[in-house]
Design a protein around this motif. Sequence first.
Motif, short mmCIF file in Angstrom:
data_model
loop_
_atom_site.label_atom_id
_atom_site.label_comp_id
_atom_site.label_asym_id
_atom_site.label_seq_id
_atom_site.Cartn_x
_atom_site.Cartn_y
_atom_site.Cartn_z
N LEU A 67 0.87 -1.19 0.00
CA LEU A 67 0.00 0.00 0.00
C LEU A 67 0.89 1.23 0.00
O LEU A 67 1.81 1.33 0.82
CB LEU A 67 -0.89 -0.01 1.25
CG LEU A 67 -2.00 1.04 1.27
CD1 LEU A 67 -3.14 0.64 0.32
CD2 LEU A 67 -2.58 1.23 2.67
N ARG A 68 0.61 2.17 -0.89
CA ARG A 68 1.44 3.39 -0.95
C ARG A 68 0.57 4.64 -0.87
O ARG A 68 0.33 5.31 -1.87
CB ARG A 68 2.30 3.40 -2.21
CG ARG A 68 3.38 2.34 -2.16
CD ARG A 68 4.47 2.56 -3.19
NE ARG A 68 5.60 1.68 -2.91
CZ ARG A 68 6.71 1.64 -3.63
NH1 ARG A 68 6.86 2.45 -4.65
NH2 ARG A 68 7.68 0.82 -3.30
N VAL A 69 0.08 4.91 0.32
CA VAL A 69 -0.75 6.12 0.48
C VAL A 69 -0.32 6.96 1.66
O VAL A 69 -1.03 7.89 2.04
CB VAL A 69 -2.24 5.79 0.65
CG1 VAL A 69 -2.83 5.19 -0.60
CG2 VAL A 69 -2.49 4.90 1.83
N ASN A 74 3.76 8.03 -1.31
CA ASN A 74 2.34 8.34 -1.32
C ASN A 74 1.90 8.60 -2.76
O ASN A 74 2.16 9.66 -3.31
CB ASN A 74 2.05 9.54 -0.43
CG ASN A 74 0.55 9.73 -0.24
OD1 ASN A 74 -0.25 9.15 -0.99
ND2 ASN A 74 0.16 10.51 0.74
N ASP A 75 1.22 7.61 -3.35
CA ASP A 75 0.82 7.73 -4.75
C ASP A 75 -0.66 8.07 -4.90
O ASP A 75 -1.18 8.09 -6.02
CB ASP A 75 1.12 6.41 -5.50
CG ASP A 75 2.61 6.11 -5.57
OD1 ASP A 75 3.40 7.07 -5.52
OD2 ASP A 75 2.98 4.93 -5.66
N LEU A 76 -1.33 8.37 -3.78
CA LEU A 76 -2.79 8.52 -3.80
C LEU A 76 -3.29 9.47 -4.90
O LEU A 76 -4.26 9.17 -5.58
CB LEU A 76 -3.28 9.00 -2.42
CG LEU A 76 -4.79 9.03 -2.22
CD1 LEU A 76 -5.38 7.63 -2.35
CD2 LEU A 76 -5.15 9.59 -0.84
N TYR A 84 -1.34 3.68 -14.00
CA TYR A 84 -0.47 2.62 -13.47
C TYR A 84 0.00 2.80 -12.04
O TYR A 84 0.82 2.01 -11.57
CB TYR A 84 0.73 2.42 -14.41
CG TYR A 84 1.53 3.67 -14.68
CD1 TYR A 84 1.16 4.52 -15.70
CD2 TYR A 84 2.65 3.99 -13.91
CE1 TYR A 84 1.89 5.67 -15.96
CE2 TYR A 84 3.38 5.14 -14.17
CZ TYR A 84 3.00 5.98 -15.19
OH TYR A 84 3.71 7.12 -15.44
N HIS A 85 -0.47 3.83 -11.32
CA HIS A 85 -0.18 3.91 -9.89
C HIS A 85 -1.44 3.52 -9.11
O HIS A 85 -2.50 4.11 -9.32
CB HIS A 85 0.24 5.32 -9.47
CG HIS A 85 1.68 5.62 -9.72
ND1 HIS A 85 2.09 6.34 -10.81
CD2 HIS A 85 2.80 5.28 -9.02
CE1 HIS A 85 3.42 6.45 -10.78
NE2 HIS A 85 3.88 5.81 -9.71
N HIS A 86 -1.28 2.54 -8.24
CA HIS A 86 -2.41 2.10 -7.42
C HIS A 86 -2.16 2.42 -5.96
O HIS A 86 -1.02 2.68 -5.56
CB HIS A 86 -2.62 0.60 -7.59
CG HIS A 86 -2.87 0.20 -9.00
ND1 HIS A 86 -4.00 0.58 -9.67
CD2 HIS A 86 -2.11 -0.50 -9.88
CE1 HIS A 86 -3.94 0.12 -10.91
NE2 HIS A 86 -2.81 -0.55 -11.07
MG MG Z 1 6.90 5.87 -6.95
#
Ligand code: MG
Length: 476
Positions: A67-69, A74-76, A84-86
């Motif tokens: 998870l990257r938020v 932080n890709d939110l 392509y960013h989730h």
């Molecule tokens: Mg990145």
Amino acid sequence: MTSAQIRQTFLDFFQSKGHTIVPSAPIVIKNDPTLLFTNAGMNQFKDYFLGNKKAEYARVVDTQKCLRVSGKHNDLEEVGVDTYHHTMFEMLGNWSFGDYFKKEAIAWSWELLTEVLKINKDKLYVTVFEGDEKEGLPFDQEAFDEWKKWVVEDRILKGNKKDNFWEMGDVGPCGPCSEIHVDCRTEEERKLVDGKSLVNADHPQVIEIWNNVFMQFNRLKDGSLQNLPAKHVDTGMGFERLVRVLQNKTSNYDTDVFTGTIAETEKITHKQYDFSDSKEAVSFRVLADHIRAIAFCIADGQLPSNTGAGYVIRRILRRAVRYYYSYLDYKTPLLFQLIHIIAKQFENVFPELNAQKDFVTKVIKEEEDAFLRTLEKGLKRIDEIISREKISGNIQGKEAFELYDTFGFPIDLTRLIAFENKMQVDEAGFEAEMQQQKTRSRAATAIDTEDWIFINEVPLTSFVGYNDLLTYTKVV
Ligand code: MG
Ligand code: ATP
Ligand code: MG
Ligand code: MG
């Protein structure tokens, strides 16, 4: 190939190279004050790299829920807007704990992509670390030489410290990395920028799929580098991106990882997903993305709440609710209706969701219900603020706090709506209000809520949406 076959091919390939298949660690991390959620495959192996623990197997392969938020990654804000960013994604990884190094890692990644998965070599670029004199970091000649065995030289690009050098923190194991990018541009698009080699940031159809990190140094407190006695390989490949390349799509959302949820959302809302950049299409993508993050975090034991990791999940959920409410014209709970689709889809990969399907569905529905009770009024309030502040272009901290406190708007939702109206939020002012409220509520109650909400016990804020909230039970 279906996405399930692609995942299995990755695992089987590395198993055939002597790797042991291990399960994903939970997406939610308990007992680590530095990290709330798993954001990379290496998290669960951190102690091996630090030398605190000995690895059970020298070679391991897995798919890790990430998870990257929040925090460092932080890709939110890209999610649903780019293709392509989730928030939640699977990171496929192969690992060497003091065993093989660059030669094998590079040869195998090339073999898998070009011979097993048959990606056209002319579509691939790789990067190697160019070195950084100021920091005393050398050019990664070894990786360059290994790549040269397989890749023509003008497809080996040199990258800087930001993209091609990995560090766990200010001290500890670190090393150069090599990324692999796939050029999915059409012939037409390629002609437009003829002759120019591109890495991921330069064109939306040239995407980074795989990062190979070579841990070979140990950074000491005084900033100097030592060679690590045992060298390690840590790789991470974006599963959804790989599937997109192999299924020949221009967006991750057009692959079978997401089409099931998108089709179900079409059925529920009686609207059609049209692949465009319209608010409606973005909403379809946001829902297909966010429901996975929400569902897998709850299944791994983290309930939505007002603090810490629980609040991260609540923020994602409320963002999704606002998208369907405002742009898909759907005014009752929707997300919970999608759970059965992903539970089934992942039943053999991450069975924990299917096993707790009813519980997860119930929690999500309650959360949606609660937010929907205040959302309409909150949206009216923010509309008023926006029309009043058109000239200043600014939503004041006090108002952002009122939206948070009375209507349950997380600050990033207020920011998103402000941004859609070309306005800004006074976030420092909002933080100051939050601090004041914390002081007030500390005085009012000595109970600490931590990550769980026990409704009948803690009147946390004046938020009106939770008058009759369910009492959560802790899942183990
Ligand atoms: Mg990145
Ligand atoms: P990007 O530059 O695209 O943001 P990254 O360099 O931040 O990716 P890494 O930290 O190198 O990503 O992670 C390894 C791999 O995980 C990437 O090569 C990519 O394929 C995948 N990945 C990273 N972030 C995401 C995300 N938000 N959603 C889906 N896949 C991701
Ligand atoms: Mg990158
Ligand atoms: Mg990367």
